[in-house]
Scaffold this active site. Structure first.
Site, PDB file in Angstrom:
ATOM      1  CE  LYS A  14      -2.135   0.090  -1.974  1.00  0.00           C
ATOM      2  NZ  LYS A  14      -2.482  -0.476  -3.284  1.00  0.00           N
ATOM      3  NE  ARG A  89      -4.066  -6.064  -0.324  1.00  0.00           N
ATOM      4  CZ  ARG A  89      -2.962  -5.357  -0.573  1.00  0.00           C
ATOM      5  NH1 ARG A  89      -2.368  -4.689   0.387  1.00  0.00           N
ATOM      6  NH2 ARG A  89      -2.480  -5.300  -1.785  1.00  0.00           N
ATOM      7  NE  ARG A 128       4.779  -2.916  -8.671  1.00  0.00           N
ATOM      8  CZ  ARG A 128       3.892  -2.745  -7.691  1.00  0.00           C
ATOM      9  NH1 ARG A 128       3.767  -1.575  -7.107  1.00  0.00           N
ATOM     10  NH2 ARG A 128       3.103  -3.718  -7.319  1.00  0.00           N
ATOM     11  NE  ARG A 134       5.195  -6.607  -5.875  1.00  0.00           N
ATOM     12  CZ  ARG A 134       4.345  -5.808  -5.255  1.00  0.00           C
ATOM     13  NH1 ARG A 134       4.740  -4.615  -4.837  1.00  0.00           N
ATOM     14  NH2 ARG A 134       3.100  -6.171  -5.054  1.00  0.00           N
ATOM     15  NE  ARG A 145      -1.027  -7.828  -6.833  1.00  0.00           N
ATOM     16  CZ  ARG A 145      -0.064  -7.174  -7.486  1.00  0.00           C
ATOM     17  NH1 ARG A 145       0.504  -7.702  -8.552  1.00  0.00           N
ATOM     18  NH2 ARG A 145       0.318  -5.997  -7.082  1.00  0.00           N
TER      19      ARG A 145
HETATM   20  P1  ADP Z   1      -0.215  -4.056  -4.215  1.00  0.00           P
HETATM   21  O1  ADP Z   1      -0.923  -2.961  -3.498  1.00  0.00           O
HETATM   22  O2  ADP Z   1       0.539  -3.589  -5.418  1.00  0.00           O
HETATM   23  O3  ADP Z   1      -1.066  -5.268  -4.500  1.00  0.00           O
HETATM   24  P2  ADP Z   1       1.254  -4.843  -1.785  1.00  0.00           P
HETATM   25  O4  ADP Z   1       2.735  -4.753  -1.746  1.00  0.00           O
HETATM   26  O5  ADP Z   1       0.473  -3.966  -0.889  1.00  0.00           O
HETATM   27  O6  ADP Z   1       0.930  -4.629  -3.308  1.00  0.00           O
HETATM   28  O7  ADP Z   1       0.790  -6.347  -1.485  1.00  0.00           O
HETATM   29  C1  ADP Z   1       1.315  -7.471  -2.177  1.00  0.00           C
HETATM   30  C2  ADP Z   1       0.617  -8.746  -1.706  1.00  0.00           C
HETATM   31  O8  ADP Z   1       0.891  -8.954  -0.306  1.00  0.00           O
HETATM   32  C3  ADP Z   1      -0.914  -8.755  -1.792  1.00  0.00           C
HETATM   33  O9  ADP Z   1      -1.384  -9.120  -3.077  1.00  0.00           O
HETATM   34  C4  ADP Z   1      -1.276  -9.780  -0.706  1.00  0.00           C
HETATM   35  O10 ADP Z   1      -1.055 -11.107  -1.151  1.00  0.00           O
HETATM   36  C5  ADP Z   1      -0.257  -9.505   0.380  1.00  0.00           C
HETATM   37  N1  ADP Z   1      -0.752  -8.484   1.361  1.00  0.00           N
HETATM   38  C6  ADP Z   1      -0.223  -7.248   1.579  1.00  0.00           C
HETATM   39  N2  ADP Z   1      -0.908  -6.595   2.531  1.00  0.00           N
HETATM   40  C7  ADP Z   1      -1.908  -7.427   2.923  1.00  0.00           C
HETATM   41  C8  ADP Z   1      -2.984  -7.324   3.852  1.00  0.00           C
HETATM   42  N3  ADP Z   1      -3.170  -6.222   4.587  1.00  0.00           N
HETATM   43  N4  ADP Z   1      -3.834  -8.385   3.991  1.00  0.00           N
HETATM   44  C9  ADP Z   1      -3.659  -9.492   3.284  1.00  0.00           C
HETATM   45  N5  ADP Z   1      -2.681  -9.666   2.370  1.00  0.00           N
HETATM   46  C10 ADP Z   1      -1.806  -8.644   2.189  1.00  0.00           C
END
Ligand code: ADP
Length: 192
Positions: A14, A89, A128, A134, A145
Site C-alpha cells: 500500500k 481498517r 522488511r 519495525r 496482524r
Molecule cells: P501494515 O499495513 O503493514 O500492517 P501499517 O503501518 O498500516 O502497517 O500499520 C501498523 C500498525 O499500526 C497496525 O498493525 C495497527 O496496530 C496500527 N494501525 C495503523 N492504522 C490503523 C487503523 N486505521 N486502525 C487501527 N490500528 C491501526
C-alpha cells in the site's frame, strides 16, 4: 476531488503504490501507520499509549485513528484529494470517514484493493523487518496482524463494494506492473 482508499493486508504494498499515485496526482498521503509511528518516535503520550498494541499486532482503538485523520483533513482543506493508506481498517472507521468527508461536501471516489496471497505477505514482511527493524515485522506478530485483518478489516472491502466503489488489483508482480494496473483504474475515474 479524487479521494482514494488504498487497501490490502499488511505487506500488500500500500505504501509503495501510494507513493506512485501521489507523484502522479498530487494527492495528500494519509497513512495512519506512519502517523502512529511518528507519535511513538516523538515519545508523545499517545505514542506511549499505542506502542504495546502495535507491537502485539492488534488494532489501535477507532477513536484514536479517526481523530488523527480528522485533524489532517482539516489541516489540508485546499488539497486536490487524499489517499488513505491503512485507514479505514474497521467498518466503524469507514463510516466515520464517510461522515467526515460528507461534512466537507466530498466523498470517497474508489477503493483500490491489492490482492496478495498470505505466504507472499509473510515473506515480504519478514524481509522488511530484517531491513527496517519495525517492532511488528516479525513472523509471530505478522501472523497476528493477518488474523486481525481477516476478522476486522476485510469487511471494509464489502462496505465499499456495497457502494459500488471496490476495485480489486492483482498485487503480485513488479512495482511498475502493479502501478500500471492501478493507473488504468485511476484513468477511468478521471474520465468520469
Ligand atoms: P501494515 O499495513 O503493514 O500492517 P501499517 O503501518 O498500516 O502497517 O500499520 C501498523 C500498525 O499500526 C497496525 O498493525 C495497527 O496496530 C496500527 N494501525 C495503523 N492504522 C490503523 C487503523 N486505521 N486502525 C487501527 N490500528 C491501526
Amino acid at each position: 476531488m479524487l479521494n482514494l482508499v488504498i487497501f490490502g493486508p499488511p505487506g500488500a504494498g500500500k505504501g509503495t503504490q501510494s507513493q506512485r499515485v501521489i507523484d502522479q496526482f498530487g494527492l495528500i498521503h494519509l497513512s495512519t501507520g506512519d502517523m502512529l509511528r511518528a507519535e511513538m518516535a516523538s515519545g508523545s503520550e499517545l505514542g506511549d499509549q499505542v506502542k504495546s498494541i502495535i507491537a502485539a499486532g492488534q488494532l489501535v482503538r477507532d477513536e484514536i485513528v479517526i481523530a488523527l485523520i480528522a485533524k489532517r483533513l482539516d489541516a489540508h482543506a485546499e488539497a486536490p484529494g487524499f489517499i488513505f493508506d491503512g485507514f479505514p481498517r474497521t467498518v466503524a472507521q469507514a463510516e466515520a470517514l464517510d461522515h467526515l468527508l460528507t461534512e466537507k461536501h466530498t466523498s470517497i471516489t474508489g477503493m483500490i484493493s491489492l490482492v496478495v496471497p498470505e505466504e507472499e505477505l509473510v515473506t515480504r514482511l519478514v524481509k522488511r523487518g530484517e531491513e527496517s527493524g519495525r517492532s511488528d515485522d516479525n513472523e509471530e506478530t505478522i501472523r497476528k496482524r493477518i488474523v486481525e485483518y481477516n476478522e476486522k478489516t476485510l469487511p471494509v472491502a464489502t462496505y465499499y463494494q456495497g457502494q459500488g466503489k471496490l476495485y480489486e488489483i492483482e498485487g503480485v508482480g513488479s512495482i511498475e506492473e502493479i502501478g500500471d494496473r492501478i493507473a488504468k483504474v485511476l484513468k477511468a475515474f478521471q474520465a468520469q
